[in-house]
Every structure is written in structure tokens, then in C-alpha cells.
Design an enzyme around this catalytic site. Structure first.
Site: not given
Ligand code: 0RA
Length: 648
Positions: A433, A506, A508, A510
Site C-alpha cells: 500500500e 498498514d 490500520d 485504511d
């Protein structure tokens, strides 16, 4: 004579031990594997016996407990396993059932046993692979108990008191020496299987309790699976959150070979992989004769109806099977006396006699439905003709651009940092990403066998966009080109340039979203890569512990699991000497750290993605990716690091 019969007994005894010993020596032969799948198989084996009792009409409630010590209890209110002396073995029947291999099969009663494939090997297999088993039986106003230690009877059958009603209660503790990988039961895996069982057997009630998870009052997490609508409810469940074209269609048929039930409903979705076939309650992932019969009948009925109503003109070509199944969710459930399970994972039905039974039932049922319901019939035909047009347009476009084909492997995307090896088996690609993490990964990698593809910008939601629009997106086309398999009719799994395709996002929300979009893409357009076990998810750490005031960048300890932080800190006498760093993104690690924690084969952990339960994957992906935004947000927040819905 007495001597002879003694000899006979000891002979039988030895046979018993040898039988269960054979199971312990080659557990894979009996339960498929000693990994998580095999572990959960133990539960299904015990529950299947109670389900048989329910299907025979003697029991209406089955309860399952997951205990905190990794044991499982299954209870039912059936007749209770018989406790009288077995005429041949001269020990209580319940002991025969638990200690003699294959004895289970004799006790199913009439009708179609749910067992098949790896199921139905018998509860003695569970006993052989457990360090302890306890069985309690209520019958004739009394309660009896018997217990086993690694398959051997350690407490003979004895009466423990008076009892009301009848039933069987089985508790087992899986043997860690057999299940070396894990003995922890996964709630979702069990819940999904019981839900499926309840859908497939209208009215059947299974209650699942998980004592590891309690509410404020200390009550265990509990879920009840019972569906008055049977497979009609199953299809509604598969289509939850989607726009539908018709009310579920249902038909059933029976002859001397077996029974068939079918429920089907079209949606506006582009997916063609929501048709699920079962034989004797076993999900036949690899299809077989029942699925073939279904597909042939659907294709033919739809084409015949469309022609007869002038919805397909003389000059028009026939709708293909894929055209007629675009957006279709269907459940086909057959029950037959002697199921033949074939194929690599023994999930392909081989019985040829079942094909015409399904074919006739579907031809007749669907034909009648279309005649009697012209409005939904028109929507269904129009959906299929649109699919046909899209397919033809895509082919033309492909032919026209063949020369400068964006999907050809000789024009690899510019962003790809390819590996030097051309051997797909040893090669892996990290789908990363963002450009900055991509930069770190490029520095960190071993360029011999590790390729990096940074993803820039938004990944299209393929669930909503459909294939043709997705292909015009840069991100998706570079992904396809890099992997090398192409998609759609030109898909070729053998052309995969890497046998490990690793999603690295990641830790998180997103990152979870992007991971979901990528998984949806693979699920929709390259499911074979998931089946082959090529798709993985990288596990970057979320915390790093560093000595306070240390000038060295050395990280003492990485933590990969949110919930493990406090227990890790507690391991240190004085945690105040440590700084806890939270890694919000891959970009926060330097290349060495990224290599060490996430990319180096010797030290990293990868989660392998497998579509064990396509229904659940299909459903959650839709719920997540469909039009409603709120459930998506909620889900992602809840499962930010959890990708279990694909049963990983
Ligand atoms: C065969 C005969 C009878 C009961 C069962 C099997 C039975 C097996 C299991 C396994 C789990 N739960 C079960 N419940 C019942 C009873 C025959 C009779 O009572 O006449």
C-alpha cells in the site's frame, strides 16, 4: 470352548487397540489433516451423530459448548447411545461406538446419513485423537458415565444416578501431541458449519456457546441456528444486502436414488460463484454430478424461455452458462444412499444417477416458474443478455488490443520491481500500500525472489464496478499484468508468475479496507489462486518495545497482536524502562526492520488465505463492499486486523 472364546476376546481387544493406534499413526487419513481443519473436524464428527439422531426424528435440540480449556461438549436430547451389552463385542454398545473403528456407521438408523467424505469416520476417531473423552447417557430413567484416556477405556460404564428424559453428552479434549499446530477452536469456523447444517436441515436447532467470551453477567457468548425456511433462508442469507431480481425459487424432487432440493435467486451482482452444491450435508467444493445437472438445466431452461418469448432473436447466439448464472445465488442439496466422493479434497460428487434427477427437477421447476412469473422472468433474461453483450464486447475489445495488450506479460507495469528469478515456485510478490512503504519494501527485499508492486491511488471496488470497468483501472490492470494469469475467459492459473502473492498493508483501518478490496478482487476474478493457496497476508508488527534513553535503534521486541501488548509488558519486571512505539504504517519501519519482521521467510508469519467457506466470504465481502456505507465502516472498525471471514 471357554478357552477358545477367551482367545477370541483378547484377539478383539488387540484389534481395537490396533484400530485406534492406526488412527493415531495416520490421523490425516481419517480427518484430512492435523491442522486447524482436522481439529474442527472432530467437532463435526460428534455433532453429526446428534444430527443423525435429529434427522431420524428422535431429537430436536443439539447444544455445543466451547470450554476455556480447549475442550468441547456436545449434548442432544435423542434416545441416548445404547448402553446394553453389545451382542458381538460383549461390552456396552456405547463403549463399542467409542472404541471400535467404523462402528459408528452401524448406528445411524434408516434414511440418509449426513456422513460422507471425511465425515462419518465415526466418533471412535475422535476418541483416538483426544487425550480424554467423557460420555454420559441418559436412558431408562438413569444416567450412565464412561470415560476414555487416549482412546482407552479408563472408567468403565457405570450408573451415576437417576435421570429424567433421554440424551447423550460427549466431552472431548483434543490431544496436543496429535494437533501440534493448535488445539484452539475457532468460533466462526464452528458457527459457520452449524449455520450451514441448520440451513440444510430445515427446523434443525443447534445452539453454540463459547465460554471463552462472556458478557457483563458472565453468560457465555451464545448463538442459536435454526431456520424454518431451510435452503430458501440460505439463499436469502447469501444475497443479504444485494438488490434481487426475483423472490427465491424453490423446488424439490425425489426418486429411488435420492432427494434433491434447490433454492435460487438472481441479483444484480456480477459474480458467478455463488452456486453451492451439497451432498448429504457435505459442501461439495469441487462440484460434481449434481452441480453439472443443475447448470445444464438452468442454461437450457433460460435459453428455451428467452427464445420462446422472442427475447433472444434468431440471429442472436445462445446465452452461455456463465451468462445465465451471473448474479445467481443457488443452493443445491442432494441426499443419497451411497455418496461417492471424489477429487483431490474428496468434495466432488461422482454418482451419475443423481445428474438426471437434478436436471429434471430444475428444468421442470424453473420452466414452470418462468412461465408463471413473467415479470421476474423478464428481469432474469435481461440480466443474462446483458452479460452476453458484455462478454462479446469484452472479446472484441481484447481482439482489437491484442497487440498492445495491457494484460500481456511482456509489458510489465512500470511500478513493478520484479525479482530476478523466473521460477514462479520460488518467487513472491508483495502488493504494498502506497509509494513510501513500497520504497522501504524495495530496499528491504531480497531481489532474487521477491518482487514489489506498490499500489497507488484507489483500488476499484470490483464488486460494484464489474470486470470491464475494473480492467480500465490502472491499479487493477497492473496487478493482473504483474501476476501474469490474465482474467475472465483468458485466466490461466498456471501462468502465475509468483506462487506467493502477499498482501502487505498498514495495520490500520485504511489498510484493512485495501486488504478487503484486494481479497474481493482475488475472490471474484482469480479464485483459483486462492484455492491453490497462492494468496497470503503479511503480518507486520503493530508495536515495538525499545529500551528508554537508548541511542541504539535496536528494537527489543516486536508485538504483532493488539491484545498481546499488556501480557508482553507484564513479562518485564519494570516496563517503565521501555518505550512502546506503535507502528501506524509500514513506512514507519526502516527497511531492515521491515525485512526482519515481515519479509524474511525465516522469521516472518504469513497468513494463507483459503476459501473454506465461500458462502461466508461471498456474504461478508458483499456486506462490506455493497452500497450501504454504515455496516462497512462498522465492520472494518471491528475487524481492523481480522481477516477471519475468509477463514485464514
Ligand atoms: C443407535 C441406536 C440408538 C441411539 C443411537 C444410535 C444414538 C447415537 C447417538 C450419538 C450421539 N447421540 C446419539 N443419540 C442416539 C437407540 C436405539 C433405541 O433406543 O432403540
Amino acid at each position: 470352548m471357554a478357552e477358545k472364546s477367551n482367545e477370541h476376546y483378547s484377539g478383539e481387544d488387540i484389534q481395537v487397540l490396533e484400530g485406534l493406534e492406526a488412527v493415531r499413526k495416520r490421523p490425516g487419513m481419517y480427518i484430512g489433516s492435523t491442522g486447524p481443519r482436522g481439529l474442527h473436524h472432530l467437532v463435526y464428527e460428534v455433532v453429526d451423530n446428534s444430527v443423525d439422531e435429529a434427522l431420524a426424528g428422535f431429537c430436536n435440540k443439539i447444544e455445543v459448548w466451547i470450554h476455556s480449556d480447549n475442550s468441547i461438549t456436545v449434548t442432544d436430547n435423542g434416545r441416548g447411545i445404547p448402553v446394553d451389552k453389545h451382542p458381538k463385542e460383549k461390552i456396552p454398545t456405547v463403549e463399542v461406538v467409542l472404541t471400535i473403528l467404523h462402528a459408528g456407521g452401524k448406528f445411524g438408523g434408516a434414511g440418509y446419513k449426513v456422513s460422507g467424505g471425511l465425515h462419518g469416520v465415526g466418533v471412535s476417531v475422535v476418541n483416538a485423537l483426544s487425550k480424554r473423552v467423557e460420555v454420559n447417557v441418559r436412558r431408562d430413567g438413569k444416567e450412565y458415565a464412561i470415560a476414555f484416556d487416549h482412546g482407552k477405556t479408563c472408567e468403565k460404564l457405570h450408573e451415576i444416578g437417576k435421570a429424567k428424559g433421554t440424551g447423550t453428552k460427549t466431552t472431548f479434549w483434543p490431544d496436543e501431541e496429535i494437533f501440534t499446530e493448535t488445539t484452539i477452536f475457532d468460533y466462526d469456523t464452528l458457527a459457520n458449519r452449524f449455520r450451514e447444517m441448520a440451513f440444510l436441515n430445515k427446523g434443525l436447532k443447534i445452539i453454540l456457546h463459547d465460554e471463552r467470551v462472556t458478557d457483563a453477567e458472565g453468560n457465555p457468548r451464545t448463538e442459536v441456528f435454526q431456520y424454518a425456511g431451510g435452503i430458501i433462508d440460505f439463499v436469502k442469507y447469501l444475497n443479504a444486502g444485494k438488490e434481487t431480481l426475483n423472490k427465491p425459487i424453490y423446488f424439490e424432487a425425489e426418486n429411488e436414488d435420492g432427494t434433491v432440493e434447490v433454492a435460487m435467486q438472481w441479483t444484480t451482482s456480477y459474480s458467478t460463484n455463488s452456486v453451492m452444491a451439497f451432498a448429504n450435508n457435505i459442501h461439495t467444493h469441487e462440484g460434481g454430478t449434481h452441480l453439472d445437472g443443475f447448470k445444464q438445466a438452468v442454461t437450457r431452461s433460460i435459453n428455451e424461455y428467452a427464445r420462446s418469448k422472442g427475447l433472444l432473436k434468431e440471429k442472436d447466439s445462445n446465452l452461455s452458462g456463465d451468462d445465465t448464472r451471473e448474479g445467481l445465488a443457488a443452493v443445491i442439496s442432494v441426499k443419497l444412499h451411497d455418496p461417492q466422493f471424489e477429487g483431490q479434497t474428496k468434495t466432488k460428487l461422482g454418482n451419475t444417477e443423481i445428474r438426471p434427477l437434478v436436471q429434471n427437477a430444475v428444468s421442470q421447476g424453473l420452466g414452470e416458474y418462468l412461465e408463471e412469473n413473467p415479470a421476474p422472468a423478464k428481469r432474469i433474461i435481461s440480466k443474462a443478455t446483458q452479460a452476453l453483450r458484455a462478454r462479446e464486447a469484452a472479446r472484441k475489445a481484447r481482439e482489437m488490443t491484442r497487440r498492445k495488450n495491457v494484460l500481456d506479460s511482456f509489458s510489465l507495469p512500470g511500478k513493478l520491481a520484479d525479482c530476478s528469478s523466473k521460477n514462479a515456485e520460488e518467487s513472491e510478490i508483495f502488493i504494498v500500500e502506497g509509494d513510501s512503504a513500497g520504497g522501504s519494501a524495495k530496499q528491504a527485499r531480497d531481489r532474487k525472489f521477491q518482487a514489489i508492486l506498490p499500489l497507488r491511488g484507489k483500488i476499484l471496488n470490483v464488486e460494484r464496478a464489474g470486470l470491464n470497468r475494473s480492467l480500465s483501472s490502472d491499479t487493477i490492470s497492473s496487478l493482473i499484468t504483474a501476476i501474469g494469469t490474465n482474467v475472465g475467459e483468458d485466466f490461466d492459473a498456471d501462468a502465475a508468475r509468483y506462487h506467493r502473492i502477499i498482501i502487505m498493508t498498514d495495520a490500520d483501518v485504511d489498510g484493512a479496507h485495501i486488504r478487503c478490496l484486494l481479497l474481493t478482487f482475488f475472490y471474484r476474478y482469480m479464485p483459483e489462486l486462492i484455492n491453490r493457496g497462492y494468496i497470503y497476508i503479511a503480518q507486520p508488527p503493530i508495536f515495538g518495545l525499545k529500551k528508554k534513553n537508548s541511542r541504539s535503534p535496536k528494537v527489543e521486541r516486536y508485538i504483532y497482536d493488539e491484545s498481546a501488548l499488556s501480557s508482553v509488558l507484564a513479562e518485564y519486571d519494570d516496563p517503565s524502562k521501555f518505550d512502546v512505539q506503535r507502528y501506524k504504517g509500514l513506512g514507519e519501519m526502516d527497511p531492515d526492520q521491515l525485512w526482519e519482521t515481515t519479509m524474511e521467510p525465516a522469521t516472518r508469519t504469513l497468513l494463507q488465505v483459503n476459501i473454506d467457506d465461500a458462502a461466508e466470504a461471498e456474504r461478508v465481502v458483499t456486506e462490506l463492499m455493497g452500497d450501504q456505507v454504515e455496516p462497512r465502516k462498522e465492520f472494518i472498525q471491528k475487524h481492523a486486523r481480522d481477516v477471519r471471514f475468509l477463514d485464514i
